[in-house]
Design a protein around this motif. Structure first.
Motif, PDB file in Angstrom:
ATOM      1  N   ILE A   1      -9.721  24.527 -50.880  1.00  0.00           N
ATOM      2  CA  ILE A   1      -9.872  24.379 -49.429  1.00  0.00           C
ATOM      3  C   ILE A   1     -10.875  25.396 -48.862  1.00  0.00           C
ATOM      4  CG2 ILE A   1      -8.619  24.533 -47.205  1.00  0.00           C
ATOM      5  CD1 ILE A   1      -8.081  21.989 -48.685  1.00  0.00           C
ATOM      6  N   HIS A   2     -11.200  26.459 -49.615  1.00  0.00           N
ATOM      7  CA  HIS A   2     -12.179  27.387 -49.047  1.00  0.00           C
ATOM      8  C   HIS A   2     -13.555  26.726 -48.890  1.00  0.00           C
ATOM      9  CE1 HIS A   2     -12.821  28.935 -53.377  1.00  0.00           C
ATOM     10  NE2 HIS A   2     -13.868  28.208 -53.077  1.00  0.00           N
ATOM     11  N   HIS A   3     -13.738  25.545 -49.470  1.00  0.00           N
ATOM     12  CA  HIS A   3     -14.963  24.789 -49.185  1.00  0.00           C
ATOM     13  C   HIS A   3     -14.764  23.852 -48.000  1.00  0.00           C
ATOM     14  CE1 HIS A   3     -17.092  26.115 -52.772  1.00  0.00           C
ATOM     15  NE2 HIS A   3     -15.906  26.131 -53.341  1.00  0.00           N
ATOM     16  N   LEU A   4     -13.535  23.783 -47.496  1.00  0.00           N
ATOM     17  CA  LEU A   4     -13.246  22.882 -46.376  1.00  0.00           C
ATOM     18  C   LEU A   4     -12.727  23.656 -45.170  1.00  0.00           C
ATOM     19  CD1 LEU A   4     -12.781  21.068 -49.100  1.00  0.00           C
ATOM     20  CD2 LEU A   4     -11.868  19.441 -47.501  1.00  0.00           C
TER      21      LEU A   4
ATOM     22  N   SER B   1     -15.078  20.821 -58.108  1.00  0.00           N
ATOM     23  CA  SER B   1     -16.287  21.640 -58.100  1.00  0.00           C
ATOM     24  C   SER B   1     -16.032  23.111 -57.848  1.00  0.00           C
ATOM     25  CB  SER B   1     -17.297  21.099 -57.095  1.00  0.00           C
ATOM     26  OG  SER B   1     -17.773  19.853 -57.555  1.00  0.00           O
ATOM     27  N   HIS B   2     -14.879  23.463 -57.277  1.00  0.00           N
ATOM     28  CA  HIS B   2     -14.619  24.898 -57.298  1.00  0.00           C
ATOM     29  C   HIS B   2     -14.295  25.374 -58.709  1.00  0.00           C
ATOM     30  CE1 HIS B   2     -14.449  28.904 -56.082  1.00  0.00           C
ATOM     31  NE2 HIS B   2     -13.490  29.006 -56.942  1.00  0.00           N
ATOM     32  N   PRO B   3     -13.327  24.754 -59.399  1.00  0.00           N
ATOM     33  CA  PRO B   3     -13.128  25.142 -60.800  1.00  0.00           C
ATOM     34  C   PRO B   3     -14.433  25.114 -61.604  1.00  0.00           C
ATOM     35  CG  PRO B   3     -11.343  23.727 -60.105  1.00  0.00           C
ATOM     36  CD  PRO B   3     -12.301  23.782 -58.954  1.00  0.00           C
TER      37      PRO B   3
HETATM   38 CU    CU Z   1     -15.487  27.405 -54.462  1.00  0.00          CU
END
Ligand code: CU
Ligand code: HEM
Ligand code: CU
Lengths: 534, 240
Positions: free
Chosen positions: A298-301, A248-250
């Motif tokens: 990982i910036h979402h974690l 979901s980041h990509p």
């Molecule tokens: Cu993201």
């Protein structure tokens, strides 16, 4: 909108394999998803307009109502509107025209994918019909998504259908661009929109399967008794989040890239200018994003309890995204330099996007910094950030695209007066809606909260935001109404109303018939879609 | 991978700014560090955004077409110019990235290094409340509907470390006034620490979606004078 002269024929639309009609079907489906998700947004905003319960009556159970609205809003906006609107509608209709192709490589697979998409939309809409709708947010994190009495399976199947539709599209368009370009058309002569679609579909092809497996594991855990995510049985609670954001980041670049691609077309055409530093934008910017997109999830974690070394490592890789994105920004802004700019409704949306892009992009920088995010994460600061970039920037780029290509699709000119009015309602409205959320986000307003009785000082900001949302609703109604009225009774368009030099305007009629081009297209070595011959 | 190698190569850049070197004397105040960094980041953003925004506004006005047939006269870049227009900005952006990363890492080190004298409190998340367990066995909680319970009570002047876990789904312990939060999960223990420097009452809110009453999952956080804290704890202990 019919391509034949004998008027509307439903059967022809259902069994069509024409990429243009499939594009229109995608547009209608995604605008429907957008509208319903928009109504949900209004409900959410109304609920948040007061401290405690507003629409919700029973405090103890009312949360689940709100959670269902929010689930639908998030899932439908991203999976049902933006991704299909950009890669389904815009790519389907215009990519073959831009490369001088008669259709896509696999027209029947293309038709199959649009109907999978409709099945996905219907699956999502069942949320409002079934007794136990999904309430897991568009992110669906376990263990909650496994324990809830809500029907997580509907969430999973929605993702499956829309994901499968998208993978089919990806294969189709990549093959089309590789094999079906007009004779003579080299890689450096492609439209920016074509490149943006190619790079977006490369991302889609690599990463969607990961999302599909993640949600399938949810299904197994919830209904078949496996324990992928259950630590008491040897599973891993964080595995899902890692897999989910690995896709979901990509996915945000699957939205960002085609949105930028459309803006390049609109800005170049209405500035009658060549794209500034084309190669840097394509090879450094777009492909740079593809390269980095898989190493930043990982910036979402950041607050999920991951090891410190990976939180710091991915802070650096996330910050480095500013390099390709910066190159694209320089190219896009630079295209204005010494241009000959005219302000149509399409260009107004594109101009607004330049500033929305700055706000949305720059507020991403503190969110990339682990220690900043430890405070900002899961607050309405994040909510404002991603609405600026996805909710507004990308949405406005779809609108810019529809206005820009309106004469191509319908043979009619879009109404400028109503278009202009709709634009100003939208532009002012979105800023009134989302800017206050930055401010209270920094103060700690949590995300996904309908009840914020512990923070009475935030209430005025929420009230302002709610007023803004209704201005946007008026703007959206005006816009959609304007399209419908103009398509039916608009002024007839000349062949190339914006005097573009891109193939979709110079070589085929409005709207193009079956086979697109009356004569086979051949391009010369000095042709580019932005060569305005000075 | 690339990011990780860069991160490993960076300590040299950072040493001057590492704050825990002088930890023994200085009062650790992550909130102040956060706010300071935030201001620096804001300046950075306004500078970068300002350049783009002002240029755009200027060009959008200046280069309006004066006749319908006018075409743009944008520059054709030579090979060298094209490379420079890619590499020079790329290096500027990268320099800014590393600058911010280094700054951020410094404060991050403060956030993750728990002071030795910290008071340890165990926190457990449940749907939809927390329990707080103090070293002497006292536990407290807070109920959103009756508004009863003490929530988290801490003494001013002692750093507090929270060892956190969850009994059911994901929750997250968000302390906006102390600029810190971290998720709590079943089967794992996570930690955050903060330093209550003044007496005040603030809130902790659950900031990871956890179901129906997610937005009712909050508790007061009271930072009180040490004497008051001791008295409160003793009184709680006696009623156990
Ligand atoms: Cu993201
Ligand atoms: C003007 C129109 C819109 C309004 C007023 C609006 C409003 C909102 C609100 C109030 C929330 C939830 C806040 C919360 O409880 O924390 C939300 C969440 C969200 N919105 Fe929008 N929104 C709009 C348009 C969009 C668009 C166009 C998109 C995307 C393409 C979008 C994507 C999302 C997503 C992904 C979430 C997060 C859902 C979640 O937390 O799981 N929104 N929106
Ligand atoms: Cu929660």
């Amino acid at each position: 909108m019919s391509t034949e002269s004998h008027g509307f024929n439903l059967k022809e639309w259902i069994f069509t394999t024409d990429h243009k009609r499939i594009g229109i079907l995608y547009l209608i489906g995604s605008m429907a998803a957008f509208s319903i998700a928009g109504v949900m947004a209004l409900m959410i905003r109304l609920e948040q307009s007061t401290l405690g319960p507003t629409l919700v009556h029973d405090v103890a159970t009312g949360g689940s109502q709100y959670n269902v609205w929010l689930y639908f809003h998030g899932a439908a906006m991203i999976l049902g509107f933006l991704i299909p609107g950009l890669t389904g509608f815009a790519a389907n209709y215009f990519l073959p025209l831009m490369i001088g192709a008669k259709d896509v490589a696999f027209p029947r697979i293309n038709a199959f994918s649009v109907w999978l998409f409709y099945a996905g939309i219907i699956m999502a809409l069942l949320t409002f019909v079934i007794g136990d709708p999904p309430d897991v947010m568009w992110t669906g994190y376990p263990p909650y998504s496994l324990l809830t009495s809500g029907n997580t399976a509907f969430y999973v199947f929605t993702v499956h259908l829309l994901g499968f539709a998208s993978i089919l599209g990806a294969v189709n368009f990549l093959v089309t661009v590789i094999y079906m370009r007009a004779p003579g058309m080299g890689w450096n002569q492609l439209n920016m929109f074509v490149w943006s679609t190619v790079t977006a579909f490369v991302i889609q092809l690599v990463f969607v399967p990961v999302l599909a497996s993640a949600v399938t594991m949810l299904l197994f855990d919830k209904y078949l008794g496996t324990h992928f995510f259950d630590p008491s049985q040897g599973g891993d609670v964080l595995l899902y989040q890692n897999l989910f954001w690995f896709y979901s980041h990509p996915a945000v670049y699957v939205i960002l890239l085609p949105a930028l691609g459309i803006l390049f077309e609109v800005v170049a055409t209405f500035s009658k200018n060549m794209v500034f530093n084309y190669k840097a934008a394509v090879y450094g910017g777009m492909w740079g994003i593809v390269l980095i997109s898989g190493e930043v999830w990982i910036h979402h974690l950041y607050i999920s309890g991951m090891p410190d070394w990976i939180r710091i490592g991915m802070m650096v890789s996330t910050l480095l995204i500013s390099v390709p994105v910066g190159l694209l920004a320089i190219s896009l802004f630079g295209t204005l330099y010494r241009g000959a700019i005219t302000y149509t409704t399409a260009m107004k949306y594109a101009t607004a996007c330049l500033f929305l892009f700055l706000i949305g992009g720059l507020t991403g920088i503190p969110l990339a910094m682990t220690v900043m995010t430890v405070h900002l994460s899961e607050t309405s600061f994040v909510h404002a950030h991603f609405h600026y970039i996805m909710g507004i920037f990308a949405t406005f780029s779809v609108f810019a695209g529809v206005y820009y290509w309106f004469p191509k699709m319908t043979g009619k000119m879009p109404g400028e007066k109503m278009g202009n009015l709709g634009f100003w309602f939208n532009f002012i409205g979105v800023n009134i809606t989302f800017f206050p959320l930055f401010i209270i986000g920094i103060e700690g307003m949590p995300r996904r909260y309908w009840n914020y009785e512990m923070f009475p000082q935030f209430e005025p900001f929420h009230k302002i935001a709610t007023v803004g949302a209704f201005l946007v609703a008026i703007g959206m109604l005006l816009t959609i109404l304007n399209w419908i009225i103009s398509a039916i009774s608009g002024e007839k368009s000349v062949a190339n109303p914006w005097k573009s030099v891109s193939l979709e305007w110079t070589h085929c009629p409005n709207p193009p018939g079956p086979g697109n081009f009356p004569k086979d297209v051949v391009v010369s070595a000095d042709w580019t879609p932005y060569n305005y011959g000075r | 991978m690339k990011g990780r190698m860069v991160a490993l190569a960076m300590p040299g850049l950072l040493l001057p700014g590492v704050s825990w070197a002088s930890e023994s004397k200085k009062i650790l105040d992550p909130v102040a560090d956060w706010n300071h960094l935030w201001n620096e980041v804001l300046i950075d953003l306004f500078l970068m955004g300002g350049v783009f925004a002002l240029l755009a506004i200027y060009w959008l006005i200046k280069y309006r077409a004066t006749s319908p047939d006018q075409v743009g006269r944008g520059p054709t870049l030579s090979r060298a110019q094209a490379w420079s227009w890619a590499m020079v900005p790329a290096f500027i952006f990268m320099a800014d990235d590393f600058f911010l990363a280094a700054k951020g890492w410094t404060v991050w080190n403060t956030y993750r290094k728990v002071p030795e004298n910290a008071l340890e409190i165990k926190v457990t998340g449940n749907m939809w409340y927390w329990t707080f367990e103090y070293p002497n066995g006292v536990t407290t909680t807070y109920a959103y509907d009756t508004k009863e319970g003490d929530g988290l009570v801490v003494p001013v002047g002692t750093p507090v470390v929270l060892r956190m876990t969850s009994n059911d789904v994901l929750h997250s312990f968000g302390l906006p006034d102390y600029r810190v939060k971290e998720d709590m999960m079943p089967g794992r223990i996570t930690y955050i620490w903060f330093n209550p420097l003044v007496e005040k009452e603030s809130w902790v809110t659950c900031v990871e979606f956890c179901g129906t009453l997610h937005s009712q999952m909050y508790s007061p956080v009271k930072a009180v004078a040490p004497a008051k804290y001791d008295a409160w704890l003793a009184q709680k202990k006696s009623t156990l």
